[in-house]
Design a protein around this motif. Structure first.
Motif, PDB file in Angstrom:
ATOM      1  N   SER A 272      42.266 141.254  67.837  1.00 13.77           N
ATOM      2  CA  SER A 272      42.022 141.406  66.404  1.00 13.77           C
ATOM      3  C   SER A 272      40.769 140.681  65.897  1.00 13.77           C
ATOM      4  O   SER A 272      40.259 141.033  64.841  1.00 13.77           O
ATOM      5  N   LYS A 273      40.270 139.694  66.645  1.00 15.56           N
ATOM      6  CA  LYS A 273      39.095 138.991  66.120  1.00 15.56           C
ATOM      7  C   LYS A 273      37.799 139.387  66.822  1.00 15.56           C
ATOM      8  O   LYS A 273      36.765 138.741  66.626  1.00 15.56           O
ATOM      9  N   VAL A 274      37.861 140.472  67.574  1.00  8.93           N
ATOM     10  CA  VAL A 274      36.645 140.968  68.237  1.00  8.93           C
ATOM     11  C   VAL A 274      35.582 141.263  67.183  1.00  8.93           C
ATOM     12  O   VAL A 274      34.402 140.912  67.334  1.00  8.93           O
TER      13      VAL A 274
ATOM     14  N   PRO B 130      34.043 132.579  64.953  1.00 10.56           N
ATOM     15  CA  PRO B 130      34.678 133.864  64.619  1.00 10.56           C
ATOM     16  C   PRO B 130      36.192 133.758  64.447  1.00 10.56           C
ATOM     17  O   PRO B 130      36.854 134.757  64.274  1.00 10.56           O
ATOM     18  N   ALA B 131      36.747 132.514  64.505  1.00 10.95           N
ATOM     19  CA  ALA B 131      38.221 132.407  64.462  1.00 10.95           C
ATOM     20  C   ALA B 131      38.747 131.151  63.781  1.00 10.95           C
ATOM     21  O   ALA B 131      39.889 131.140  63.335  1.00 10.95           O
ATOM     22  N   SER B 132      37.930 130.108  63.703  1.00  9.84           N
ATOM     23  CA  SER B 132      38.457 128.824  63.198  1.00  9.84           C
ATOM     24  C   SER B 132      38.632 128.870  61.688  1.00  9.84           C
ATOM     25  O   SER B 132      37.672 129.044  60.944  1.00  9.84           O
ATOM     26  N   THR B 133      39.870 128.697  61.285  1.00 13.75           N
ATOM     27  CA  THR B 133      40.178 128.858  59.862  1.00 13.75           C
ATOM     28  C   THR B 133      40.566 127.545  59.185  1.00 13.75           C
ATOM     29  O   THR B 133      40.881 127.537  57.996  1.00 13.75           O
ATOM     30  N   GLY B 134      40.563 126.449  59.935  1.00 15.91           N
ATOM     31  CA  GLY B 134      40.945 125.137  59.376  1.00 15.91           C
ATOM     32  C   GLY B 134      40.181 124.833  58.089  1.00 15.91           C
ATOM     33  O   GLY B 134      38.979 125.061  57.999  1.00 15.91           O
ATOM     34  N   THR B 135      40.901 124.312  57.101  1.00 13.48           N
ATOM     35  CA  THR B 135      40.298 124.156  55.770  1.00 13.48           C
ATOM     36  C   THR B 135      39.176 123.120  55.734  1.00 13.48           C
ATOM     37  O   THR B 135      38.195 123.292  55.021  1.00 13.48           O
TER      38      THR B 135
ATOM     39  N   GLY C 199      33.899 127.606  68.042  1.00 12.38           N
ATOM     40  CA  GLY C 199      34.975 127.956  68.942  1.00 12.38           C
ATOM     41  C   GLY C 199      36.047 128.740  68.188  1.00 12.38           C
ATOM     42  O   GLY C 199      35.845 129.196  67.054  1.00 12.38           O
ATOM     43  N   SER C 200      37.211 128.785  68.823  1.00 13.03           N
ATOM     44  CA  SER C 200      38.308 129.551  68.235  1.00 13.03           C
ATOM     45  C   SER C 200      39.280 128.630  67.513  1.00 13.03           C
ATOM     46  O   SER C 200      39.422 128.682  66.303  1.00 13.03           O
ATOM     47  N   TYR C 201      39.964 127.776  68.250  1.00  9.24           N
ATOM     48  CA  TYR C 201      40.856 126.816  67.579  1.00  9.24           C
ATOM     49  C   TYR C 201      40.029 125.884  66.703  1.00  9.24           C
ATOM     50  O   TYR C 201      38.948 125.441  67.103  1.00  9.24           O
ATOM     51  N   SER C 202      40.538 125.586  65.566  1.00  8.19           N
ATOM     52  CA  SER C 202      39.788 124.795  64.592  1.00  8.19           C
ATOM     53  C   SER C 202      39.419 123.422  65.120  1.00  8.19           C
ATOM     54  O   SER C 202      38.321 122.931  64.866  1.00  8.19           O
ATOM     55  N   GLU C 203      40.355 122.784  65.864  1.00  5.37           N
ATOM     56  CA  GLU C 203      40.003 121.442  66.329  1.00  5.37           C
ATOM     57  C   GLU C 203      38.867 121.480  67.341  1.00  5.37           C
ATOM     58  O   GLU C 203      38.067 120.546  67.436  1.00  5.37           O
TER      59      GLU C 203
ATOM     60  N   GLN D 144      38.213 138.980  76.042  1.00  2.24           N
ATOM     61  CA  GLN D 144      37.746 140.009  75.096  1.00  2.24           C
ATOM     62  C   GLN D 144      36.684 139.439  74.150  1.00  2.24           C
ATOM     63  O   GLN D 144      35.703 140.109  73.834  1.00  2.24           O
ATOM     64  N   ARG D 145      36.886 138.222  73.690  1.00  2.00           N
ATOM     65  CA  ARG D 145      35.889 137.644  72.767  1.00  2.00           C
ATOM     66  C   ARG D 145      34.567 137.380  73.494  1.00  2.00           C
ATOM     67  O   ARG D 145      33.492 137.576  72.923  1.00  2.00           O
ATOM     68  N   THR D 146      34.673 136.959  74.750  1.00  2.00           N
ATOM     69  CA  THR D 146      33.448 136.721  75.533  1.00  2.00           C
ATOM     70  C   THR D 146      32.676 138.034  75.681  1.00  2.00           C
ATOM     71  O   THR D 146      31.462 138.104  75.440  1.00  2.00           O
TER      72      THR D 146
ATOM     73  N   ASP E 132      43.124 138.114  75.996  1.00  2.00           N
ATOM     74  CA  ASP E 132      42.593 138.703  74.763  1.00  2.00           C
ATOM     75  C   ASP E 132      41.633 137.774  74.039  1.00  2.00           C
ATOM     76  O   ASP E 132      40.478 138.107  73.805  1.00  2.00           O
ATOM     77  N   ARG E 133      42.138 136.608  73.657  1.00  2.00           N
ATOM     78  CA  ARG E 133      41.303 135.700  72.874  1.00  2.00           C
ATOM     79  C   ARG E 133      40.173 135.091  73.712  1.00  2.00           C
ATOM     80  O   ARG E 133      39.205 134.589  73.157  1.00  2.00           O
ATOM     81  N   GLY E 134      40.320 135.116  75.034  1.00  2.00           N
ATOM     82  CA  GLY E 134      39.285 134.547  75.893  1.00  2.00           C
ATOM     83  C   GLY E 134      38.284 135.598  76.343  1.00  2.00           C
ATOM     84  O   GLY E 134      37.150 135.662  75.872  1.00  2.00           O
TER      85      GLY E 134
ATOM     86  N   GLN F 148      43.759 120.011  63.779  1.00  2.00           N
ATOM     87  CA  GLN F 148      43.122 120.449  62.553  1.00  2.00           C
ATOM     88  C   GLN F 148      43.740 121.716  61.978  1.00  2.00           C
ATOM     89  O   GLN F 148      44.057 121.786  60.791  1.00  2.00           O
ATOM     90  N   TYR F 149      43.973 122.707  62.837  1.00  2.00           N
ATOM     91  CA  TYR F 149      44.475 123.993  62.355  1.00  2.00           C
ATOM     92  C   TYR F 149      45.848 123.836  61.703  1.00  2.00           C
ATOM     93  O   TYR F 149      46.055 124.215  60.544  1.00  2.00           O
ATOM     94  N   GLY F 150      46.778 123.232  62.442  1.00  2.00           N
ATOM     95  CA  GLY F 150      48.138 123.073  61.937  1.00  2.00           C
ATOM     96  C   GLY F 150      48.203 122.122  60.755  1.00  2.00           C
ATOM     97  O   GLY F 150      48.879 122.396  59.755  1.00  2.00           O
TER      98      GLY F 150
ATOM     99  N   SER G 242      51.474 132.363  60.989  1.00  2.00           N
ATOM    100  CA  SER G 242      50.047 132.446  60.641  1.00  2.00           C
ATOM    101  C   SER G 242      49.287 133.188  61.741  1.00  2.00           C
ATOM    102  O   SER G 242      49.885 133.651  62.717  1.00  2.00           O
ATOM    103  N   ASP G 243      47.974 133.208  61.621  1.00  2.00           N
ATOM    104  CA  ASP G 243      47.174 133.943  62.601  1.00  2.00           C
ATOM    105  C   ASP G 243      47.148 133.253  63.958  1.00  2.00           C
ATOM    106  O   ASP G 243      46.639 133.814  64.923  1.00  2.00           O
ATOM    107  N   GLY G 244      47.718 132.018  64.046  1.00  2.00           N
ATOM    108  CA  GLY G 244      47.863 131.366  65.349  1.00  2.00           C
ATOM    109  C   GLY G 244      48.710 132.247  66.260  1.00  2.00           C
ATOM    110  O   GLY G 244      48.472 132.358  67.451  1.00  2.00           O
TER     111      GLY G 244
HETATM  112  N1  GLU Z   1      42.775 130.454  63.278  1.00  2.00           N
HETATM  113  C1  GLU Z   1      43.070 129.693  64.431  1.00  2.00           C
HETATM  114  C2  GLU Z   1      42.486 128.297  64.273  1.00  2.00           C
HETATM  115  O1  GLU Z   1      41.723 128.097  63.351  1.00  2.00           O
HETATM  116  C3  GLU Z   1      42.551 130.348  65.669  1.00  2.00           C
HETATM  117  C4  GLU Z   1      43.197 131.633  65.897  1.00  2.00           C
HETATM  118  C5  GLU Z   1      42.514 132.476  66.963  1.00  2.00           C
HETATM  119  O2  GLU Z   1      41.844 131.928  67.871  1.00  2.00           O
HETATM  120  O3  GLU Z   1      42.685 133.699  66.857  1.00  2.00           O
HETATM  121  O4  GLU Z   1      42.795 127.413  65.004  1.00  2.00           O
END
Ligand code: GLU
Length: 893
Positions: free
Chosen positions: A393-395, A168-173, A145-149, A64-66, A60-62, A218-220, A299-301
Motif C-alpha cells: 500500500s505504500k509503494v 514514504p511511511a513514517s507517520t510519527g507526530t 525510513g519506514s518505522y518512525s523511530e 517492494q518498497r526497495t 512487502d514493506r521491504g 516513536q510511532y506507538g 492503525s497503519d502499523g
Molecule cells: N506508519 C508506521 C510508522 O510510522 C510505518 C508503517 C509502514 O512502514 O507501513 O512507524
C-alpha cells in the motif's frame, strides 16, 4: 560556519569514518545504481531480529518498497523532461526494522560528506597529508525510513550533514517538529490525523470504553498520545492502556492479553502497534483460545498486510484497519512481473525474496543438488496474484518521495545549470542541503503516477487521507481479505453495513463501561469519570433534568412516563357519582322530603291549636334552618369554586344558627314565662311571636355578621391541596383551613350550649308544656353528634372524600334530630289524632297523660313529681298561671 563548528564536524567525521569502515565490514549489502546524483534509500528489508541480528525477509514493506524506489529512478532517468541529461543513481540500505541498526547503516550516506573533510587538518608521520581512501559521491537526499523511530534516528544524523530526507511511511507526530527535524519531510501525513480517524471509527460504533495497546517507540508513543488526547475530548475512555516493549517476548504478549481481560467490558481494542507487535498480540489471543473476545481497530502499523495475519486469520477476522490512502501504480505491477532473480542483479536481497515467495532454492544456492528438500526455482516463475503478490500500500508514497527529489533537483538544475547546458553543474553540486530542502524540496507540487497530487505543507507533511479496511472471510471459504469499507479525508465515510465482525457477526460489538440508564434513572459517577457510572432511580415525582440530575416536578405536577418533563395533575374533587357523594345525597334528600312534608302539614294546619301552640313563626324558621342544613349537603359536595366556597362558609353556619337561635329563643321564652309566673303575675316581656322572630333574627344576625367579617378577612376562594405522602394527588379545596371552618361554628356551639342549659333548666315544667323536654332531647343528641363530629372531621383529614361525607352526614343528622324530636310529636297528633288538636283551657296533666311523647327521641319518663310540683304551684297561685295567650303558644301535648 564558525571555526569551532568546523572543528567539531571534523572530529565527528573522523570518528564516523572509522565506524563506517567497521560497519561496512559487517553489513556490506546494499543496492546500488549509478548516476550523477545519488539518492539514498532506507527500507525495512528484513524484520527485526533478536539482539542486533536481522530477522526474516520483509517481502512487502521491504522488497517492494526497495523495488519501488529503483522503479521510480528508472522512470525518471527515462524521462527527458526531468533533469535533462542528468541521471539519478541510488544507494539502498536495509534498516532491519531497527532504529539502531538503521543508524549504523545510514553512516554510509554521510561518508561522502566526511570525504569533504579538509585533509590538511591531518598529518601523517612522515609529515605528508593523508589521502582519503573512499571517494564516494555525495548523497543528495535520502528516501526512508519506514518505522518512525528509524526515521527519527536517521533524521538526527542526516541533519548534521545537511542531507534532506523524505520518508514514504513514517507517520510519527514528532517528526513534524521542524525545530528538531529540520531536514525531514514525508509523503505521508502525521499520525495526528490517523488518531482522529481512529477515534472517528470508534465513535461511529458508539464505543465509549476501549483499550489501547501501543508499541514502545516513536510511532506507538506519539500515536497513543494523539489518540488519547482526541478520545478524551470526545468523552471516550481508555480502559487498559498497555505498551508493547521493544523485543517483546511471548510472555509479555500473554501479559498484555491478561491485562485486556481485566476490563473485558472494553471489547474494542485499538492497536497503535508495529506490524510484528500486532501479530504478537493476535498470537497471544490464539494461545489463550480467546478468538472473538475483542474487536480490533488498528492503525497503519497493521494496515492491510496479509503476512501479519498468516495462520491466525480467525483471530484477526473482523478487524478494522486504517491504511494511508494510496492508489495502485499499474506500471509498477508490470515492472514487478518482469523481474526475476536472474535479471535483477542490482537488488542484492532479491534472491532471498524470490526463494521465500516461491519456496524454492535458486540453482547456485543449492548445496547438495541430489538431496535437496526444497525444489530448485524454475526460471519461468513470475510475480503475480497467483503467488500472492499484491502491490504494497505504500509503494505509491515511495515513488512519490523519489519523484519529489527529482522534481526538486529538476528545479535546481533548471535554475542553476540549464543556462550552461543539460548536465550537472558545479553550482548545483555545491548547493547547500538546507537551501535545497527549504527552497526546492518543500515547494514541489506535481501529479504522481497514480494521478494523485503530491505536495508538502510547511511542516513537510503529506495530506491526511486514509482508507479503512475490514478483514473479512470471503464467502464461506477459508480465504480472507481486507475489504475496503470506507475512507477518511476531512471526516469519516464508513459503510457500517459492509462491516463484518468476528465469526461473520453483523451486529456491532458493545464496548461501554456502564449500560445506559433506564427511563427515570440518572447517572451517579465519580468526579472526572465520564464512562463508568451507577444508575439511580429518581423519586416518583421527579423528572430527569439531565443525565445526572433528577428534578422535582413541583406540587400538583407529575412526570410523564418517559420522565423527561412533567404535566399538571388532574385536580380531584368530589364527584357526584362517587359512593361518598351518593350516601350523603340520599340522606339529605330524605331529610328534604321529610322537611317538605312537615312544612306542608304545618301550612295545611297552620290555624290548628297545635301549630299555633308551637309558635308558627319560629316553627317555620326552624324548618327553614333544617331545610338549609339538608341543602348544604349539595353545596358541600359541589366542585369547589369561589361562589360554592362562599356559600359553604356562609350556609352551614347560617343554617345551624337559624335552628339553634330559634330553639334558644323558644327555651328562653319558656324559661322566662315560668320564672316570671313563679315571681309575679305580670306578663313577661318579649314573648309575642313577633318578638320571638326579632330575637331569633338578632341571634342569626350575629352569625351573619361574623360570616361577613370572615369574608372580608379571608375572602372565599379555592386552593390546591397536596396531601402529605401522596404527591400524585392534587385536591381542589376551598381556601379555608379546617380549623377556620370549625371556628366559624363556634357561635353555633355557644348557642347549642346555652340552649342545652335552658333545656336542662326547663326539663321539669308540666308535661303539657314539655316541648322543652323535646328541645332537651334535641340538644343532648346534637351535643353528642357535634362532640363526635369534631374528632371525626379532623381524623379523616387525609381523605377529603371521607371528610366531606362525614361533614354532610353530621349536618344532616343534626337536622334530622331537630326535625324528629321537635316536629314528630306534633305531626303525629295532627295527622293521626286530629281529635286531640283542640284547645284546652285547663292544664290538667291527667287529660293528656297518654299522649305520645316521642317517636324517636325516647319516651317521656316519669315526671309525675315535677308535674305535680308545677300543678301545685299553678293551683296555689292561680293569679300567676301564664296568661291564656301565653299558654296558647306553650306546647300542650
Ligand atoms: N506508519 C508506521 C510508522 O510510522 C510505518 C508503517 C509502514 O512502514 O507501513 O512507524
Amino acid at each position: 560556519m564558525s571555526a569551532v563548528a568546523l572543528f567539531v564536524r571534523a572530529l565527528l567525521s573522523s570518528a564516523l569514518l572509522w565506524l563506517v569502515i567497521y560497519e561496512q565490514g559487517i553489513n556490506g549489502m546494499k543496492a546500488h545504481t549509478q548516476g550523477a546524483i545519488i539518492i539514498g534509500g532506507l527500507f525495512p528489508i528484513h524484520k527485526k531480529g533478536t539482539k542486533s541480528k536481522c530477522g526474516l525477509i520483509n517481502k512487502d514493506r521491504g522488497i517492494q518498497r526497495t523495488e519501488a524506489m529503483l522503479f521510480a529512478i528508472d522512470r525518471i532517468n527515462e524521462d527527458p523532461n526531468i533533469l535533462g541529461n542528468i541521471k539519478l543513481g541510488a544507494i539502498i540500505l536495509d534498516t532491519c526494522s531497527s532504529d539502531s541498526y538503521a543508524l549504523n547503516q545510514s553512516l554510509e550516506f554521510v561518508r561522502a560528506s566526511i570525504n569533504t573533510v579538509d585533509s590538511t587538518a591531518f598529518q601523517c608521520q612522515d609529515g605528508s597529508h593523508p589521502k582519503l581512501k573512499f571517494t564516494n559521491k555525495a548523497i543528495t537526499g535520502v528516501v526512508g525510513g519506514s518505522y518512525s523511530e528509524v526515521s527519527l534516528q536517521v533524521a538526527n544524523l542526516l541533519r548534521l550533514f545537511r542531507i534532506p530526507q523524505v520518508s514514504p511511511a513514517s507517520t510519527g507526530t514528532s517528526l513534524s517538529d521542524k525545530t528538531r527535524y529540520d531536514f525531514f519531510a514525508r509523503t505521508v501525513p502525521p499520525d495526528t490525523f490517523q488518531a482522529v480517524a481512529l477515534v472517528d471509527i470508534v465513535q461511529s460504533f458508539n464505543w465509549s470504553y476501549v483499550s489501547l495497546v501501543s508499541s514502545e517507540g516513536q510511532y506507538g508513543d506519539s500515536g497513543m498520545k494523539a489518540f488519547q488526547q482526541e478520545a478524551r475530548s470526545r468523552n471516550i475512555c481508555i480502559a487498559v492502556n498497555d505498551k508493547v516493549p521493544h523485543s517483546a517476548t511471548k510472555a509479555m504478549f500473554d501479559e498484555i492479553y491478561r491485562n485486556l481481560l481485566t476490563k473485558s467490558n472494553a471489547r474494542g481494542v485499538v492497536l497503535f502497534t508495529r506490524a510484528e507487535d500486532s501479530r504478537g498480540i493476535l498470537e497471544a489471543i490464539k494461545r489463550a483460545n480467546s478468538t472473538g473476545t475483542f474487536a480490533w481497530v488498528a492503525s497503519d502499523g497493521w494496515g492491510k498486510q496479509d503476512k501479519l495475519v498468516e495462520g491466525i486469520e480467525d483471530v484477526a477476522e473482523g478487524a478494522i484497519t486504517v491504511e494511508l490512502q494510496s492508489k495502485k501504480i499499474e506500471e509498477f505491477d508490470w515492472y514487478m512481473q518482469n523481474l526475476t532473480a536472474y535479471n535483477n542483479q542490482r537488488n542484492p536481497w532479491f534472491e532471498e525474496y524470490w526463494e521465500d515467495v516461491f519456496s524454492c532454492k535458486l540453482p547456485h544456492n543449492v548445496i547438495n543438488k541430489n538431496n535437496a528438500t526444497v525444489p530448485v526455482c524454475s526460471p519461468n516463475l513470475r510475480l503475480d496474484e497467483s503467488v500472492g503478490y499484491k502491490q504494497e500500500s505504500k509503494v505509491q508514497f515511495v515513488v512519490d518521495a523519489v519523484y519529489a527529489f527529482a522534481h526538486a533537483l529538476h528545479g535546481v538544475w533548471f535554475e542553476l545549470c540549464a543556462p550552461y547546458g543539460k548536465d550537472y553543474c558545479a553550482q548545483m553540486r555545491n548547493l547547500d542541503g538546507g537551501v535545497f530542502y527549504r527552497d526546492y524540496l518543500l515547494n514541489v507540487s506535481f501529479m504522481d503516477l497514480a494521478g494523485s497530487e503530491v505536495k508538502f505543507d510547511e511542516q513537510g507533511d503529506g495530506l491526511g487521507r486514509y482508507d479503512i479496511y475490514n478483514y473479512q472471510r470471503i464467502g464461506n471459504s477459508s480465504v480472507f481479505e481486507y475489504k475496503s469499507v470506507g475512507s477518511w479525508y476531512d471526516g469519516l465515510h464508513l459503510n457500517l453495513e459492509e462491516v463484518v465482525w468476528n465469526q461473520g457477526e453483523k451486529k456491532i460489538p458493545v464496548s461501554i463501561c456502564s449500560a445506559p440508564c433506564g427511563v427515570g434513572e440518572v447517572k451517579k459517577m465519580q468526579v472526572g469519570d465520564v464512562c463508568c457510572w451507577l444508575c439511580s432511580s429518581c423519586k416518583p415525582w421527579e423528572y430527569v433534568l439531565d443525565e445526572f440530575t433528577c428534578a422535582d416536578c413541583g406540587h400538583g405536577r407529575w412526570p410523564y412516563p418517559d420522565k423527561t418533563s412533567c404535566y399538571d395533575l388532574t385536580q380531584q374533587y368530589m364527584r357526584w357519582n362517587s359512593i361518598f357523594a351518593i350516601v350523603p345525597i340520599g340522606i339529605s334528600c330524605l331529610g328534604i322530603v321529610l322537611t317538605g312534608a312537615v312544612i306542608f302539614v304545618f301550612l295545611q294546619n297552620s290555624d290548628t291549636p297545635i301549630v299555633k301552640a308551637s309558635g308558627r313563626e319560629l316553627s317555620f324558621m326552624l324548618l327553614t334552618g333544617i331545610l338549609i342544613c339538608f341543602l348544604m349537603t349539595f353545596v358541600l359536595l359541589a366542585k369547589p369554586s369561589m361562589e360554592i366556597c362562599g356559600l359553604q362558609r356562609f350556609g352551614v353556619g347560617f343554617g345551624f344558627s337559624i335552628i339553634y337561635s330559634a330553639l334558644l329563643t323558644k327555651t328562653n321564652r319558656i324559661s322566662r314565662i315560668f320564672d316570671n309566673a313563679r315571681k309575679s303575675a305580670r306578663r313577661p316581656s318579649f314573648i309575642s311571636p313577633k318578638s320571638q322572630v326579632v330575637i331569633t333574627s338578632v341571634f342569626i344576625a350575629v352569625q351573619v355578621i361574623g360570616a361577613a367579617v370572615w369574608f372580608i378577612i379571608e375572602p372565599p376562594g379555592v386552593r390546591q391541596y397536596y396531601p402529605d405522602g401522596k404527591r400524585n394527588e392534587v385536591i381542589l379545596k376551598c381556601r379555608i383551613k379546617d380549623s377556620s371552618f370549625l371556628i366559624s361554628l363556634v357561635y353555633n356551639m355557644i348557642l347549642i350550649t346555652i340552649c342545652t342549659v335552658y333545656a336542662v333548666k326547663t326539663r321539669k315544667i308540666p308535661e303539657n308544656f314539655n316541648e322543652s323536654k323535646f328541645i332537651g332531647f334535641t340538644m343532648y343528641t346534637t351535643c353528642i353528634i357535634w362532640l363526635a363530629f369534631v374528632p371525626i372531621y379532623f381524623g379523616t383529614g387525609n381523605s377529603f372524600e371521607v371528610q366531606i361525607t362525614t361533614l354532610c352526614v353530621s349536618i344532616s343528622l343534626s337536622s334530622f334530630v331537630a326535625l324528629f324530636c321537635l316536629f314528630s310529636p306534633k305531626i303525629y297528633i295532627i295527622v293521626f289524632h286530629p281529635d286531640k288538636n283542640v284547645r284546652k283551657l285547663t292544664m290538667n296533666s291527667a287529660t293528656y297523660k297518654k299522649a305520645p311523647t316521642s317517636s324517636t327521641c325516647g319516651t317521656t319518663t316519669n315526671h309525675g313529681s315535677s308535674a305535680e310540683q308545677v300543678k301545685l304551684t299553678v293551683q296555689t297561685t292561680p293569679s300567676r298561671v301564664p296568661a291564656e295567650s301565653d299558654r296558647d303558644s306553650l306546647t300542650s301535648l
